[in-house]
Motif scaffolding. Structure first.
Motif, PDB file in Angstrom:
ATOM      1  N   SER A 108     -10.710  -0.356  -2.837  1.00 40.98           N
ATOM      2  CA  SER A 108      -9.695  -1.383  -2.613  1.00 40.98           C
ATOM      3  C   SER A 108      -8.807  -0.997  -1.415  1.00 40.98           C
ATOM      4  O   SER A 108      -9.289  -0.928  -0.284  1.00 40.98           O
ATOM      5  CB  SER A 108      -8.884  -1.588  -3.901  1.00 40.98           C
ATOM      6  N   TRP A 109      -7.530  -0.694  -1.639  1.00 38.29           N
ATOM      7  CA  TRP A 109      -6.687  -0.234  -0.532  1.00 38.29           C
ATOM      8  C   TRP A 109      -7.291   0.998   0.131  1.00 38.29           C
ATOM      9  O   TRP A 109      -7.195   1.161   1.361  1.00 38.29           O
ATOM     10  CB  TRP A 109      -5.259   0.071  -1.013  1.00 38.29           C
ATOM     11  N   GLY A 110      -7.956   1.851  -0.641  1.00 31.51           N
ATOM     12  CA  GLY A 110      -8.582   3.037  -0.054  1.00 31.51           C
ATOM     13  C   GLY A 110      -9.623   2.675   0.986  1.00 31.51           C
ATOM     14  O   GLY A 110      -9.783   3.375   1.995  1.00 31.51           O
ATOM     15  N   GLY A 111     -10.353   1.570   0.757  1.00 33.71           N
ATOM     16  CA  GLY A 111     -11.308   1.096   1.761  1.00 33.71           C
ATOM     17  C   GLY A 111     -10.615   0.544   2.985  1.00 33.71           C
ATOM     18  O   GLY A 111     -11.126   0.665   4.113  1.00 33.71           O
ATOM     19  N   MET A 112      -9.451  -0.061   2.798  1.00 31.46           N
ATOM     20  CA  MET A 112      -8.660  -0.527   3.940  1.00 31.46           C
ATOM     21  C   MET A 112      -8.206   0.668   4.771  1.00 31.46           C
ATOM     22  O   MET A 112      -8.215   0.627   6.001  1.00 31.46           O
ATOM     23  CB  MET A 112      -7.471  -1.338   3.441  1.00 31.46           C
ATOM     24  N   LEU A 113      -7.823   1.746   4.078  1.00 33.63           N
ATOM     25  CA  LEU A 113      -7.456   2.974   4.774  1.00 33.63           C
ATOM     26  C   LEU A 113      -8.645   3.523   5.555  1.00 33.63           C
ATOM     27  O   LEU A 113      -8.492   4.006   6.690  1.00 33.63           O
ATOM     28  CB  LEU A 113      -6.949   3.999   3.755  1.00 33.63           C
ATOM     29  N   PRO A 134     -10.589  -5.817   1.360  1.00 30.53           N
ATOM     30  CA  PRO A 134     -10.514  -6.948   2.286  1.00 30.53           C
ATOM     31  C   PRO A 134     -10.301  -6.509   3.725  1.00 30.53           C
ATOM     32  O   PRO A 134      -9.517  -5.596   3.998  1.00 30.53           O
ATOM     33  CB  PRO A 134      -9.299  -7.724   1.785  1.00 30.53           C
ATOM     34  N   VAL A 135     -10.996  -7.156   4.630  1.00 31.89           N
ATOM     35  CA  VAL A 135     -10.736  -6.939   6.050  1.00 31.89           C
ATOM     36  C   VAL A 135      -9.557  -7.797   6.501  1.00 31.89           C
ATOM     37  O   VAL A 135      -8.919  -7.527   7.514  1.00 31.89           O
ATOM     38  CB  VAL A 135     -12.006  -7.246   6.880  1.00 31.89           C
ATOM     39  N   ARG A 136      -9.227  -8.818   5.678  1.00 30.94           N
ATOM     40  CA  ARG A 136      -8.127  -9.746   5.985  1.00 30.94           C
ATOM     41  C   ARG A 136      -7.431 -10.104   4.680  1.00 30.94           C
ATOM     42  O   ARG A 136      -8.049 -10.615   3.756  1.00 30.94           O
ATOM     43  CB  ARG A 136      -8.682 -10.996   6.663  1.00 30.94           C
ATOM     44  N   LEU A 208       5.208  -1.981  -4.419  1.00 29.61           N
ATOM     45  CA  LEU A 208       6.135  -3.093  -4.187  1.00 29.61           C
ATOM     46  C   LEU A 208       6.441  -3.249  -2.706  1.00 29.61           C
ATOM     47  O   LEU A 208       6.565  -4.362  -2.198  1.00 29.61           O
ATOM     48  CB  LEU A 208       7.428  -2.871  -4.968  1.00 29.61           C
ATOM     49  N   VAL A 209       6.564  -2.129  -2.012  1.00 29.54           N
ATOM     50  CA  VAL A 209       6.883  -2.166  -0.585  1.00 29.54           C
ATOM     51  C   VAL A 209       5.715  -2.709   0.226  1.00 29.54           C
ATOM     52  O   VAL A 209       5.891  -3.546   1.115  1.00 29.54           O
ATOM     53  CB  VAL A 209       7.267  -0.759  -0.083  1.00 29.54           C
ATOM     54  N   MET A 210       4.514  -2.258  -0.098  1.00 31.60           N
ATOM     55  CA  MET A 210       3.352  -2.616   0.715  1.00 31.60           C
ATOM     56  C   MET A 210       2.689  -3.912   0.271  1.00 31.60           C
ATOM     57  O   MET A 210       2.252  -4.712   1.106  1.00 31.60           O
ATOM     58  CB  MET A 210       2.332  -1.475   0.676  1.00 31.60           C
ATOM     59  N   GLN A 211       2.585  -4.133  -1.040  1.00 31.58           N
ATOM     60  CA  GLN A 211       1.915  -5.317  -1.579  1.00 31.58           C
ATOM     61  C   GLN A 211       2.928  -6.342  -2.061  1.00 31.58           C
ATOM     62  O   GLN A 211       3.065  -7.412  -1.498  1.00 31.58           O
ATOM     63  CB  GLN A 211       0.983  -4.913  -2.731  1.00 31.58           C
ATOM     64  N   GLY A 212       3.621  -6.014  -3.152  1.00 28.98           N
ATOM     65  CA  GLY A 212       4.562  -6.947  -3.752  1.00 28.98           C
ATOM     66  C   GLY A 212       4.520  -6.837  -5.261  1.00 28.98           C
ATOM     67  O   GLY A 212       4.043  -5.849  -5.817  1.00 28.98           O
ATOM     68  N   PRO A 213       4.975  -7.859  -5.978  1.00 26.44           N
ATOM     69  CA  PRO A 213       5.098  -7.774  -7.428  1.00 26.44           C
ATOM     70  C   PRO A 213       3.805  -7.989  -8.203  1.00 26.44           C
ATOM     71  O   PRO A 213       3.774  -7.767  -9.410  1.00 26.44           O
ATOM     72  CB  PRO A 213       6.102  -8.880  -7.757  1.00 26.44           C
ATOM     73  N   SER A 214       2.729  -8.445  -7.558  1.00 23.66           N
ATOM     74  CA  SER A 214       1.490  -8.700  -8.289  1.00 23.66           C
ATOM     75  C   SER A 214       0.299  -8.707  -7.345  1.00 23.66           C
ATOM     76  O   SER A 214       0.447  -8.632  -6.119  1.00 23.66           O
ATOM     77  CB  SER A 214       1.564 -10.047  -9.018  1.00 23.66           C
ATOM     78  N   GLU A 215      -0.902  -8.842  -7.940  1.00 23.13           N
ATOM     79  CA  GLU A 215      -2.139  -8.952  -7.174  1.00 23.13           C
ATOM     80  C   GLU A 215      -2.255 -10.286  -6.450  1.00 23.13           C
ATOM     81  O   GLU A 215      -3.085 -10.438  -5.557  1.00 23.13           O
ATOM     82  CB  GLU A 215      -3.339  -8.817  -8.128  1.00 23.13           C
ATOM     83  N   PHE A 216      -1.436 -11.251  -6.840  1.00 18.74           N
ATOM     84  CA  PHE A 216      -1.632 -12.638  -6.401  1.00 18.74           C
ATOM     85  C   PHE A 216      -0.811 -13.028  -5.184  1.00 18.74           C
ATOM     86  O   PHE A 216      -1.011 -14.101  -4.603  1.00 18.74           O
ATOM     87  CB  PHE A 216      -1.312 -13.597  -7.553  1.00 18.74           C
ATOM     88  N   VAL A 217       0.155 -12.195  -4.832  1.00 16.33           N
ATOM     89  CA  VAL A 217       1.008 -12.489  -3.674  1.00 16.33           C
ATOM     90  C   VAL A 217       1.154 -11.219  -2.850  1.00 16.33           C
ATOM     91  O   VAL A 217       0.955 -10.110  -3.352  1.00 16.33           O
ATOM     92  CB  VAL A 217       2.406 -12.997  -4.102  1.00 16.33           C
ATOM     93  N   PRO A 219       4.079 -10.309  -0.242  1.00 17.38           N
ATOM     94  CA  PRO A 219       5.220 -10.388   0.667  1.00 17.38           C
ATOM     95  C   PRO A 219       5.529  -9.053   1.341  1.00 17.38           C
ATOM     96  O   PRO A 219       6.432  -8.960   2.175  1.00 17.38           O
ATOM     97  CB  PRO A 219       6.365 -10.806  -0.260  1.00 17.38           C
ATOM     98  N   GLY A 220       4.783  -8.007   0.972  1.00 18.45           N
ATOM     99  CA  GLY A 220       5.052  -6.668   1.492  1.00 18.45           C
ATOM    100  C   GLY A 220       4.482  -6.442   2.880  1.00 18.45           C
ATOM    101  O   GLY A 220       4.065  -7.362   3.582  1.00 18.45           O
ATOM    102  N   LYS A 221       4.437  -5.178   3.269  1.00 23.05           N
ATOM    103  CA  LYS A 221       4.064  -4.819   4.637  1.00 23.05           C
ATOM    104  C   LYS A 221       2.593  -5.086   4.960  1.00 23.05           C
ATOM    105  O   LYS A 221       2.225  -5.111   6.138  1.00 23.05           O
ATOM    106  CB  LYS A 221       4.383  -3.346   4.891  1.00 23.05           C
ATOM    107  N   LEU A 222       1.774  -5.307   3.947  1.00 18.01           N
ATOM    108  CA  LEU A 222       0.363  -5.615   4.205  1.00 18.01           C
ATOM    109  C   LEU A 222       0.124  -7.113   4.402  1.00 18.01           C
ATOM    110  O   LEU A 222      -1.023  -7.528   4.556  1.00 18.01           O
ATOM    111  CB  LEU A 222      -0.505  -5.106   3.044  1.00 18.01           C
ATOM    112  N   ARG A 223       1.188  -7.894   4.424  1.00 14.78           N
ATOM    113  CA  ARG A 223       1.029  -9.352   4.466  1.00 14.78           C
ATOM    114  C   ARG A 223       0.291  -9.845   5.708  1.00 14.78           C
ATOM    115  O   ARG A 223      -0.336 -10.908   5.680  1.00 14.78           O
ATOM    116  CB  ARG A 223       2.391 -10.044   4.360  1.00 14.78           C
ATOM    117  N   ASP A 224       0.351  -9.093   6.795  1.00 16.66           N
ATOM    118  CA  ASP A 224      -0.326  -9.510   8.026  1.00 16.66           C
ATOM    119  C   ASP A 224      -1.612  -8.725   8.279  1.00 16.66           C
ATOM    120  O   ASP A 224      -2.144  -8.751   9.390  1.00 16.66           O
ATOM    121  CB  ASP A 224       0.622  -9.359   9.223  1.00 16.66           C
TER     122      ASP A 224
END
Length: 295
Positions: A108-113, A134-136, A208-217, A219-224
């Motif tokens: 998951s995030w480890g693959g993004m890393l 995800p690549v995006r 919370l900082v990077m993703q947010g409050p759940s898997e579904f949204v 708003p964190g730093k990975l948003r872009d």
């Protein structure tokens, strides 16, 4: 289970925890470094892969990324956490453990890393397994919304309410999230297996900082997050691995496969995001067969 050792590595003024299964031998098999998801989980939920040390006589190395699990740290300002932090940590861990040559597995995030690693400095990395990543990020979120639409209507409403209020702890929201996790993430209802529960219990504030409050949204730093163009420069042999019922849907994963030159893809039938929990033998065999071709 194979011989193991553990310890801590100095990084960024704190300590990064590592755990090693098996010994490095002169058998031509390179160590496999495991990168956990989140950002915010810890290594425990991936411990199924530790059995590869005995089964394939290969050293398997786990570590908890800074801010997670046994690498937990005191509260930090949001600007402390970034993708660059964990990118730098990976190289520090490699150097400290003498991993001049290795394979990597990222969940998951480890693959993004791993995508970041492969587009920065991939020297000495012989292959990468990118497990449901995800690549995006927008594709991931769009697909999550589509999967939510298959839940019972009252569960859809509960998630919509939670997203609007920010309160995911109501009984209705928890019921809906449990159903989503059963269908697409863990494959079972709570209580989850002990080692998975340990990973959740060690969840760092960095999620919370990077993703947010759940898997579904997000708003964190990975948003872009969008690595589509950068991934076209990847030269390391890559294998994408995911499940047919995965929250990292086939559409999500194919988007990355199409960007990474020569990327192979194994789609595991009837498997969710953490496919190794219900399909351990197939997952371990798939990983070993791929990385053994790139020693």
């Amino acid at each position: 289970m194979a011989f193991q050792t553990e310890g801590y590595i100095d990084f960024a003024g704190f300590k990064t925890y590592y755990r090693i299964f098996g010994e490095q031998k002169s058998n031509g098999k390179l160590p496999l470094v495991m990168l956990h998801g989140g950002p915010g989980f810890c290594h425990n939920y991936l411990l199924t892969y530790a059995y590869m040390a005995d089964r394939y006589d290969r050293q398997i190395i786990f570590y908890d990324q800074l801010g997670c699990g046994r690498s937990a740290i005191p509260h930090q300002e949001d600007d402390f956490y970034s993708t660059d932090l964990w990118l730098e940590e990976f190289y520090v861990v490699r150097e400290a453990l003498g991993l001049d040559e290795c394979h990597t597995f990222g969940s998951s995030w480890g693959g993004m890393l791993e995508m970041l690693i492969a587009t920065h400095d991939d020297e000495g990395i012989h292959s990468m397994v990118i497990n449901s990543s995800p690549v995006r990020i927008q594709t991931w979120l769009d697909e999550a919304k589509r999967l939510i639409n298959y839940l019972p209507e009252h569960m859809q409403r509960a998630i919509q309410t939670a997203e609007a209020t920010g309160d995911y702890d109501t009984p209705e929201a928890q019921e809906a999230i449990a159903e989503y996790y059963k269908r697409h993430v863990v494959g079972t209802y709570p209580p989850f297996p002990e080692f998975h529960a340990q990973s959740e219990a060690g969840m760092g504030e960095c999620y919370l900082v990077m993703q947010g409050p759940s898997e579904f949204v997000c708003p964190g730093k990975l948003r872009d997050w969008d690595m589509r163009e950068a991934c076209r420069r990847i030269k390391v042999p890559c294998l994408a691995m995911s499940g047919t019922d995965d929250e990292g849907t086939p559409l999500t994963i194919k988007e990355g496969v199409d960007c990474i030159p020569g990327c192979e893809w194994v789609l595991i039938p009837n498997a969710v995001h953490e496919a190794h929990l219900l399909h351990p033998d197939l997952c371990m065999r798939t990983v070993e067969e791929f990385i053994s071709r790139h020693e």
